[in-house]
Design an enzyme around this catalytic site. Sequence first.
Site, PDB file in Angstrom:
ATOM      1  N   LYS A 221       0.932  -1.003   0.117  1.00  0.00           N
ATOM      2  CA  LYS A 221      -0.063   0.201   0.102  1.00  0.00           C
ATOM      3  C   LYS A 221       0.989   1.208   0.127  1.00  0.00           C
ATOM      4  O   LYS A 221       1.680   1.590   0.924  1.00  0.00           O
ATOM      5  CB  LYS A 221      -0.764  -0.033   1.252  1.00  0.00           C
ATOM      6  CG  LYS A 221      -1.889   1.178   1.059  1.00  0.00           C
ATOM      7  CD  LYS A 221      -2.865   0.992   2.378  1.00  0.00           C
ATOM      8  CE  LYS A 221      -4.157   1.789   2.225  1.00  0.00           C
ATOM      9  NZ  LYS A 221      -3.572   3.508   2.041  1.00  0.00           N
TER      10      LYS A 221
ATOM     11  N   ARG B 129      -3.630   8.133  -5.897  1.00  0.00           N
ATOM     12  CA  ARG B 129      -4.512   7.139  -6.824  1.00  0.00           C
ATOM     13  C   ARG B 129      -4.557   7.906  -7.896  1.00  0.00           C
ATOM     14  O   ARG B 129      -4.942   8.975  -8.177  1.00  0.00           O
ATOM     15  CB  ARG B 129      -5.726   6.763  -6.017  1.00  0.00           C
ATOM     16  CG  ARG B 129      -6.580   5.890  -7.002  1.00  0.00           C
ATOM     17  CD  ARG B 129      -6.661   4.656  -6.235  1.00  0.00           C
ATOM     18  NE  ARG B 129      -7.583   3.724  -6.780  1.00  0.00           N
ATOM     19  CZ  ARG B 129      -8.307   3.081  -5.984  1.00  0.00           C
ATOM     20  NH1 ARG B 129      -8.772   3.361  -4.842  1.00  0.00           N
ATOM     21  NH2 ARG B 129      -9.334   2.207  -6.557  1.00  0.00           N
TER      22      ARG B 129
END
Length: 574
Positions: free
Chosen positions: A252, A257
């Site tokens: 992660k 994003r």
Amino acid sequence: MDFQKLVDVYAELEKTASGNTMREILAQFFKNVPVEDISIVSYLTLGQISSEYEGVVLGMAEKSVLKAIGIASGIEQGKLQKILDETGDIGLTAEKALLKKPMTLVPLGTLTIQEVFERLHTIAVMGGSGSQEVKMNTIAQLLQKASAAGAKYITRMVIGTLRMGVGDMTVLDGLAIAYTGEKKNKEILEKAYNICPDVGVIAETLAKQGLLGIEKIDVTVGRPIKMMLAQRVEELEEVSEKIPGKLTVEGKYDGERIQAHKDKRGKITLFSRRLENITEQFPDLVGYLDKHIDATEFVMEGEVIAIDSSGKCLPFQTLMQRKRKYDVEEFVKKVPVQLKLFDLLYCNGKSYLHEAYDIRIGLLEKIVHRGKHITLADKIVTEDIEEVNDFFQKMLKDGFEGVIIKSMATDSEYQAGTRGWNWIKWKKEYVKELSDTFDLVIVGAFIGRGRRSGKYGALLCATYNEKTDRFETLCKLGTGLTDELLEELPVKLGKYKIEHKAARLLVKKEMEADVWFEPRVVVEVLAAEITKSPFHTAGGGYALRFPRFIKFREDKKAEQATTSLEVVQMVGKR
Ligand code: ATP
């Protein structure tokens, strides 16, 4: 359709502080909107002139609009400025000025919704020298044709302050009731909206093709898809309960994003978590995607991170330097980036949204030529929680945030816009202490005393209740606000100030704030505990203990805040 009809609805909406009444008002109104106008009307009820992702913003300067009011009303600027100073609102100024319109210049024909929409569009895209003048005259003409109340809303719209308290979900509710007679069908609309976040398209499809048409809505390259989100667990062991069988565990990364679209003509568009078009911030990424992906058309997702010359990951703050409109090329060199791809939603004419994770990732691996700037997320495949933990520790050592654990089951489709159990996040904060972070919406503020007098002393923060489309208060936030931040807050929040509490806010009288805000700004808050509280409304009455401000979440919209249900789930586990 006559614009005045919409004006009457705006007036009704403005009067109500109840979300339910708003839905009813909209539903009644939508029933009478001709099919050819329904998409335009859906945007306009949100105070927009296109879908948000298209980024068509009006934002004219107040001064120019005041001049337009002057032309339309024949009142001199000095007087208008006085009214503006008194009312503090361009809309009320226009309404007052245009109550008695001079019968000059433009004949008073009927102003249609279509005309308002088209002219506002023209204004939004117009640029270059002399454009200010043309914009001003266009507005003046609109104001001449509109009623005084119509002028109030048009002027607010052009400067970007028309806030009816209506959200996307309120519009979907209204559409469901108007066209299907049942509010529960909103769920079907919402599912389609997650894949096609454009109320205009949803409204028109529903009006023309009914629910069957809605169910067929799929990926369109160039139109962003709402991003899939990850659930959280309290203990790593819970993962095997939630996702039985084989798991993929990916790093992660704490970057940004990105959803990348490449269309048939080769045009690449990058969207952020908020579905904003951020292509211009990353010309380098556009180049790498063009060169290193072996597909003519695609929609894929990944996390972009900043790297040093050896390819090592740099902190989030370094990447943030790439969030800019100017000197982009200079910062492309100063802050090189890497895209860690982790999903494929569309490829060469086929949608992969409903395919299992294995199939999506298998194809992604085939079409990506990995290099320094484009690669795939690090991962392992395992059934063993010990191995998940080992990989998690390794990711932390490499400087990443944790891991995302992904289901590989046959039904592990891409759940657009949903925080489902196909993805589970496991972060370092979960292990270190019993604290957690919440992304909350600022809905009000309390005036400070003592050292903070004259400033905001504390902020009223809320979760989002997806079921009811309301914001529910979770805490009063005063800790962690630095002096610098206290100076910044009134500026940052000022533009969202409203007269009464936001229509979709559920608040107890004990938490009546001194200042109310439209739910827009999201903050990350760290807290040690969740307790029952008679003063707050989140999840039926929960509050945070010892909340502390961490940072603004510019990448999140109000509806992307932590949900009330998540809070309840966290309580259940403690
Ligand atoms: P958080 O505040 O924990 O980042 P969030 O609410 O922004 O959470 P979540 O869906 O809960 O979003 O966490 C997933 C986020 O982690 C994604 O939005 C994405 O930006 C980022 N991320 C990093 N690596 C991955 C990965 N391998 N797969 C999916 N998402 C990833």
